[in-house]
Design a protein around this motif. Sequence first.
Motif, PDB file in Angstrom:
ATOM      1  N   ASP A  77       0.783  -1.175  -0.130  1.00 21.55           N
ATOM      2  CA  ASP A  77      -0.051  -0.174   0.114  1.00 21.55           C
ATOM      3  C   ASP A  77       1.033   1.383   0.125  1.00 21.55           C
ATOM      4  O   ASP A  77       0.327   2.560   0.282  1.00 21.55           O
ATOM      5  N   ALA A  78       2.107   1.075  -0.364  1.00 19.77           N
ATOM      6  CA  ALA A  78       3.013   2.266  -0.326  1.00 19.77           C
ATOM      7  C   ALA A  78       3.471   2.654  -1.767  1.00 19.77           C
ATOM      8  O   ALA A  78       3.791   1.715  -2.632  1.00 19.77           O
ATOM      9  N   LEU A  79       3.760   3.991  -1.802  1.00 18.56           N
ATOM     10  CA  LEU A  79       4.130   4.592  -3.315  1.00 18.56           C
ATOM     11  C   LEU A  79       5.523   5.091  -2.957  1.00 18.56           C
ATOM     12  O   LEU A  79       5.463   6.083  -2.038  1.00 18.56           O
ATOM     13  N   TRP A  80       6.709   4.759  -3.343  1.00 20.42           N
ATOM     14  CA  TRP A  80       7.931   5.093  -3.195  1.00 20.42           C
ATOM     15  C   TRP A  80       8.385   6.390  -4.316  1.00 20.42           C
ATOM     16  O   TRP A  80       8.207   5.901  -5.478  1.00 20.42           O
ATOM     17  N   LEU A  81       9.075   7.258  -4.078  1.00 17.10           N
ATOM     18  CA  LEU A  81       9.321   8.517  -4.942  1.00 17.10           C
ATOM     19  C   LEU A  81      10.543   9.059  -4.688  1.00 17.10           C
ATOM     20  O   LEU A  81      10.877   9.556  -3.565  1.00 17.10           O
ATOM     21  N   VAL A  82      11.556   8.974  -5.855  1.00 16.87           N
ATOM     22  CA  VAL A  82      12.819   9.706  -5.538  1.00 16.87           C
ATOM     23  C   VAL A  82      12.609  11.151  -6.161  1.00 16.87           C
ATOM     24  O   VAL A  82      12.434  11.365  -7.371  1.00 16.87           O
ATOM     25  N   THR A  83      13.248  12.108  -5.628  1.00 16.93           N
ATOM     26  CA  THR A  83      13.066  13.659  -5.993  1.00 16.93           C
ATOM     27  C   THR A  83      14.715  13.989  -5.857  1.00 16.93           C
ATOM     28  O   THR A  83      15.783  13.391  -5.761  1.00 16.93           O
ATOM     29  N   GLN A  84      14.652  15.391  -5.888  1.00 17.90           N
ATOM     30  CA  GLN A  84      16.049  16.008  -6.264  1.00 17.90           C
ATOM     31  C   GLN A  84      16.833  15.885  -5.012  1.00 17.90           C
ATOM     32  O   GLN A  84      18.141  15.388  -4.885  1.00 17.90           O
ATOM     33  N   ARG A  85      16.260  15.842  -3.731  1.00 11.30           N
ATOM     34  CA  ARG A  85      17.054  15.630  -2.511  1.00 11.30           C
ATOM     35  C   ARG A  85      16.205  14.813  -1.387  1.00 11.30           C
ATOM     36  O   ARG A  85      16.776  14.816  -0.399  1.00 11.30           O
ATOM     37  N   MET A  86      15.412  14.225  -2.019  1.00  9.71           N
ATOM     38  CA  MET A  86      14.475  13.162  -0.967  1.00  9.71           C
ATOM     39  C   MET A  86      14.190  12.001  -1.639  1.00  9.71           C
ATOM     40  O   MET A  86      14.081  11.819  -2.930  1.00  9.71           O
ATOM     41  N   VAL A  87      13.800  11.016  -0.467  1.00 11.41           N
ATOM     42  CA  VAL A  87      13.089   9.905  -0.701  1.00 11.41           C
ATOM     43  C   VAL A  87      11.762   9.831  -0.230  1.00 11.41           C
ATOM     44  O   VAL A  87      11.899   9.863   1.030  1.00 11.41           O
ATOM     45  N   ARG A 131       7.789   8.297   1.054  1.00 11.50           N
ATOM     46  CA  ARG A 131       6.980   7.230   1.125  1.00 11.50           C
ATOM     47  C   ARG A 131       5.512   7.643   1.086  1.00 11.50           C
ATOM     48  O   ARG A 131       5.363   8.527   2.401  1.00 11.50           O
ATOM     49  N   PHE A 132       4.508   7.208   0.391  1.00 10.19           N
ATOM     50  CA  PHE A 132       3.232   7.603   0.640  1.00 10.19           C
ATOM     51  C   PHE A 132       2.471   6.528   0.895  1.00 10.19           C
ATOM     52  O   PHE A 132       2.632   5.501   0.251  1.00 10.19           O
ATOM     53  N   GLU A 133       1.641   6.620   1.727  1.00 14.13           N
ATOM     54  CA  GLU A 133       0.558   5.469   1.960  1.00 14.13           C
ATOM     55  C   GLU A 133      -0.632   5.565   1.384  1.00 14.13           C
ATOM     56  O   GLU A 133      -1.463   6.697   1.072  1.00 14.13           O
ATOM     57  N   ARG A 134      -1.237   4.595   0.787  1.00 17.80           N
ATOM     58  CA  ARG A 134      -2.503   4.652   0.127  1.00 17.80           C
ATOM     59  C   ARG A 134      -3.529   4.435   1.032  1.00 17.80           C
ATOM     60  O   ARG A 134      -3.613   3.365   1.650  1.00 17.80           O
ATOM     61  N   GLU A 135      -4.690   5.481   0.714  1.00 23.92           N
ATOM     62  CA  GLU A 135      -5.575   5.219   1.886  1.00 23.92           C
ATOM     63  C   GLU A 135      -6.912   5.522   1.079  1.00 23.92           C
ATOM     64  O   GLU A 135      -6.905   6.214   0.180  1.00 23.92           O
ATOM     65  N   LYS A 136      -7.964   4.737   1.433  1.00 23.75           N
ATOM     66  CA  LYS A 136      -9.190   4.683   0.641  1.00 23.75           C
ATOM     67  C   LYS A 136      -9.821   6.002   0.969  1.00 23.75           C
ATOM     68  O   LYS A 136      -9.935   6.845   1.930  1.00 23.75           O
ATOM     69  N   ARG A 137     -10.306   6.590  -0.019  1.00 27.50           N
ATOM     70  CA  ARG A 137     -11.230   7.908  -0.029  1.00 27.50           C
ATOM     71  C   ARG A 137     -12.428   7.689   0.225  1.00 27.50           C
ATOM     72  O   ARG A 137     -13.145   6.939  -0.047  1.00 27.50           O
ATOM     73  N   GLU A 138     -12.673   8.280   1.563  1.00 31.84           N
ATOM     74  CA  GLU A 138     -14.020   8.328   1.980  1.00 31.84           C
ATOM     75  C   GLU A 138     -14.954   9.397   1.479  1.00 31.84           C
ATOM     76  O   GLU A 138     -14.717  10.565   1.573  1.00 31.84           O
ATOM     77  N   GLU A 139     -16.181   9.001   0.862  1.00 29.83           N
ATOM     78  CA  GLU A 139     -17.091   9.943   0.032  1.00 29.83           C
ATOM     79  C   GLU A 139     -18.303  10.099   1.251  1.00 29.83           C
ATOM     80  O   GLU A 139     -18.610   9.237   2.013  1.00 29.83           O
ATOM     81  N   SER A 140     -18.904  11.229   0.900  1.00 34.35           N
ATOM     82  CA  SER A 140     -20.003  11.602   1.628  1.00 34.35           C
ATOM     83  C   SER A 140     -20.917  12.412   0.929  1.00 34.35           C
ATOM     84  O   SER A 140     -20.465  12.892  -0.235  1.00 34.35           O
ATOM     85  N   ALA A 141     -22.118  12.852   1.234  1.00 31.30           N
ATOM     86  CA  ALA A 141     -23.070  13.503   0.515  1.00 31.30           C
ATOM     87  C   ALA A 141     -22.382  15.072   0.262  1.00 31.30           C
ATOM     88  O   ALA A 141     -22.845  15.510  -0.709  1.00 31.30           O
ATOM     89  N   LEU A 181     -12.242  10.012  -6.980  1.00 29.59           N
ATOM     90  CA  LEU A 181     -11.209   9.445  -6.508  1.00 29.59           C
ATOM     91  C   LEU A 181     -11.480   8.164  -5.642  1.00 29.59           C
ATOM     92  O   LEU A 181     -12.328   8.418  -4.853  1.00 29.59           O
ATOM     93  N   ASP A 182     -10.853   7.084  -5.637  1.00 27.45           N
ATOM     94  CA  ASP A 182     -11.104   6.150  -4.981  1.00 27.45           C
ATOM     95  C   ASP A 182     -10.072   6.024  -3.913  1.00 27.45           C
ATOM     96  O   ASP A 182     -10.273   5.362  -2.872  1.00 27.45           O
ATOM     97  N   TYR A 183      -8.722   6.467  -4.181  1.00 32.60           N
ATOM     98  CA  TYR A 183      -7.818   6.434  -3.144  1.00 32.60           C
ATOM     99  C   TYR A 183      -6.905   7.615  -3.374  1.00 32.60           C
ATOM    100  O   TYR A 183      -6.800   8.292  -4.358  1.00 32.60           O
ATOM    101  N   LEU A 184      -6.385   8.045  -2.078  1.00 34.27           N
ATOM    102  CA  LEU A 184      -5.400   8.883  -2.235  1.00 34.27           C
ATOM    103  C   LEU A 184      -3.928   8.632  -1.390  1.00 34.27           C
ATOM    104  O   LEU A 184      -3.940   7.421  -0.700  1.00 34.27           O
ATOM    105  N   TYR A 185      -2.959   8.916  -1.998  1.00 32.54           N
ATOM    106  CA  TYR A 185      -1.637   8.528  -1.782  1.00 32.54           C
ATOM    107  C   TYR A 185      -1.054   9.927  -0.542  1.00 32.54           C
ATOM    108  O   TYR A 185      -0.920  10.791  -1.274  1.00 32.54           O
ATOM    109  N   VAL A 186      -0.770   9.521   0.611  1.00 32.19           N
ATOM    110  CA  VAL A 186      -0.785  10.372   1.372  1.00 32.19           C
ATOM    111  C   VAL A 186       1.041  10.421   2.070  1.00 32.19           C
ATOM    112  O   VAL A 186       1.273   9.364   2.313  1.00 32.19           O
ATOM    113  N   PRO A 187       1.726  11.539   1.871  1.00 37.89           N
ATOM    114  CA  PRO A 187       3.144  11.458   2.285  1.00 37.89           C
ATOM    115  C   PRO A 187       3.215  11.304   3.638  1.00 37.89           C
ATOM    116  O   PRO A 187       2.492  11.831   4.643  1.00 37.89           O
TER     117      PRO A 187
END
Length: 310
Positions: free
Chosen positions: A50-60, A62-72, A78-84
């Motif tokens: 459930d994780a997305l890893w990303l390499v950037t200019q000075r950082m590595v 880790r984002f966690e995938r979380e279910k998007r909760e919908e309401s009225a 969107l069904d998921y969010l990747y949260v840093p």
Amino acid sequence: TEWANEQNVSIAISTYRVGAVLMLGSNPDGSPSLQTAAFDRAMGMCCHEDALWLVTQRMVWRFEREKREESATNPSSLDYLYVPRVGYTTGQVDGHEIAMTDEHGPVFVNTLFNCLATVDEKFNFRPLWHPAFIGDLAPEDRCHLSGLAVADGKPKYVTMHAQSNHAQGWRDSRTSGGLIMDIDRNEVIAESLSMPHSPRCQNGHLWVLNSGTGHLGKIDRRSKQFEPVRFVPGYARGLSIHSKYAFVGLSKPRRERAFQDLPLQTTLEKHNMAACCGVEVIDMETGLVVHSVRIESLSLIHISEPTRPE
């Protein structure tokens, strides 16, 4: 987008030039959905559980995938969010690809220091392996280590642009000095490549992008030769495999010496084609392009099923 829904996939694209990550999926009505997030020099990415890893200019990151909760009051397509959740500061390492391993966790290609490395809570990075011909750990980008393949949970193969032990030495061997090394044996298993990237192990085959010629192909283990499967109209970096399909990232060559006079340009001119920015989806069994994405800007994206000469 209909095909992507059938395959149950979405596409994440990093762009070094603009500095962003693009998430390309579909809305409930079937129309394309594009989400963008800015990151300085976004490069290698990988998904693990459930994780997305990303390499950037000075950082590595880790984002966690979380279910998007919908309401009225908060409807969303969107069904998921990747949260840093975690960010490791590496400093300037010119990090390229990243992959998850069993023993060391995230392992990334530390191109500036000519090694494979992992993140560390105390230091900028922890080196794990470097080619035997590299004399010492120095920020000199000697061989331009560019790609990493993982097999059975361990780093197995790497691509590099040249077998050089002096600063920026790879630039003199761009057209045919590229090679692939077996990490376990510290030996060359393929050579005479042109700026190779993104080795991947799939069904007993080693696939790779021979970026300087513009080909997706695989390595013949006996002859140590590259066997082209498909020409792609752009500078290829980034390869993901789903089922029998290869997703190949393409860019237009940057206007600098490293991209000049490559065999790729000769082939493009032969077919009267221009280099493209986007993604090709290739059937690995037939070598045919089944779908493509063309990016003209972050607001103009074309999705199509192209045909073109071999």
